[in-house]
Design a protein around this motif. Structure first.
Motif, PDB file in Angstrom:
ATOM      1  N   GLY A 163      39.660   6.383  23.353  1.00 30.00           N
ATOM      2  CA  GLY A 163      38.667   5.959  22.747  1.00 30.00           C
ATOM      3  C   GLY A 163      38.790   6.560  21.491  1.00 30.00           C
ATOM      4  N   ALA A 164      38.035   7.845  21.492  1.00 28.31           N
ATOM      5  CA  ALA A 164      37.811   8.846  20.200  1.00 28.31           C
ATOM      6  C   ALA A 164      38.778   9.511  19.473  1.00 28.31           C
ATOM      7  CB  ALA A 164      36.926   9.439  20.829  1.00 28.31           C
ATOM      8  N   LEU A 165      39.797   9.184  20.377  1.00 33.66           N
ATOM      9  CA  LEU A 165      41.349  10.001  19.305  1.00 33.66           C
ATOM     10  C   LEU A 165      41.356   8.414  19.064  1.00 33.66           C
ATOM     11  CD1 LEU A 165      43.326  11.969  21.895  1.00 33.66           C
ATOM     12  CD2 LEU A 165      42.032  12.711  19.422  1.00 33.66           C
ATOM     13  N   ASP A 166      41.730   7.440  18.739  1.00 36.88           N
ATOM     14  CA  ASP A 166      41.711   6.113  18.801  1.00 36.88           C
ATOM     15  C   ASP A 166      40.843   6.041  17.095  1.00 36.88           C
ATOM     16  OD1 ASP A 166      43.601   5.501  20.486  1.00 36.88           O
ATOM     17  OD2 ASP A 166      42.772   4.390  21.488  1.00 36.88           O
ATOM     18  N   SER A 167      39.609   5.882  17.500  1.00 36.75           N
ATOM     19  CA  SER A 167      38.250   5.412  16.797  1.00 36.75           C
ATOM     20  C   SER A 167      38.875   6.590  15.007  1.00 36.75           C
ATOM     21  CB  SER A 167      36.908   5.728  16.993  1.00 36.75           C
ATOM     22  OG  SER A 167      37.080   5.105  17.823  1.00 36.75           O
ATOM     23  N   VAL A 168      39.349   8.385  15.204  1.00 32.93           N
ATOM     24  CA  VAL A 168      39.489   9.170  14.214  1.00 32.93           C
ATOM     25  C   VAL A 168      40.686   8.653  13.855  1.00 32.93           C
ATOM     26  CG1 VAL A 168      40.041  11.486  14.418  1.00 32.93           C
ATOM     27  CG2 VAL A 168      38.134  10.791  15.912  1.00 32.93           C
ATOM     28  N   SER A 169      41.621   7.839  14.649  1.00 32.01           N
ATOM     29  CA  SER A 169      43.443   8.127  14.436  1.00 32.01           C
ATOM     30  C   SER A 169      43.050   6.849  12.858  1.00 32.01           C
ATOM     31  CB  SER A 169      43.912   7.999  14.614  1.00 32.01           C
ATOM     32  OG  SER A 169      44.080   6.537  15.751  1.00 32.01           O
ATOM     33  N   THR A 170      42.205   6.033  13.585  1.00 26.94           N
ATOM     34  CA  THR A 170      42.075   4.211  12.788  1.00 26.94           C
ATOM     35  C   THR A 170      41.478   5.060  11.180  1.00 26.94           C
ATOM     36  OG1 THR A 170      42.238   3.165  14.776  1.00 26.94           O
ATOM     37  CG2 THR A 170      40.689   2.091  12.604  1.00 26.94           C
TER      38      THR A 170
END
Length: 183
Positions: A121-128
């Protein structure tokens, strides 16, 4: 230097799972009544030790030599070494047991704290967020404009196409000469 630090950190983290842990003592009375006890994980099976030794060998081979073949060679060497009874076998078994314990502890922590979904979830947020920044401010377009990467890529692909065409024509000529009857 960064690789060495990462490797040293990995071994320190793995060694931390084997050290004795004493309860935190807040007073002298508590210190006199409580004897420190050694907290140890259960010993892994022989198969887990061999698989752990192979994973350590593969990791070290890939890390040090940047080659899959070196990783496979070191993985098979340490896996075989874990079946021996000499000093190399003892070192291989220790490495395999440590890797197996570290893996078991990682699984336990993931089950307890749901680390993997949270990290995803954290990586998805950062990439978004990075994608949104790039779309709003055109960062990659500005970098491409400054460095002229697209032009260099187009030039390189044109040269590759030219070489492919040249090689194909030469192969066709060689094939035609090989198929032609001797004169």
């Amino acid at each position: 230097m960064a690789r060495f630090s990462l490797l040293a950190g990995f071994f320190a983290a793995a060694a931390a799972f084997q050290s004795p842990a004493a309860p935190l003592l807040s007073s002298k009375i508590a210190a006199s009544r409580v004897a420190p006890s050694r907290i140890a994980m259960e010993e892994p099976s022989e198969k887990a030790v061999i698989v752990g030794a192979a994973s350590v060998g593969g990791f070290v081979g890939m890390y040090l030599f940047h080659e899959i073949s070196a990783g496979i060679l070191l993985a098979s060497t340490l896996a075989y070494g874990a079946t021996l009874g000499n000093s190399f076998g003892s070192a291989s078994k220790t490495a395999g047991a440590t890797a197996s314990k570290a893996y078991s502890k990682a699984l336990e922590l993931n089950e307890q704290y749901d680390v993997l979904p949270k990290a995803k979830g954290a990586l998805d947020s950062v990439s978004t967020a990075a994608t949104n920044l790039n779309e709003n401010y055109g960062i990659t377009a500005k970098i491409d404009e400054q460095l002229k990467l697209s032009q260099a890529l187009d030039t390189a692909s044109a040269k590759v196409d030219e070489v492919k065409t040249s090689v194909n024509s030469k192969l066709a000529d060689l094939k035609a000469k090989a198929d032609a009857p001797p004169a």
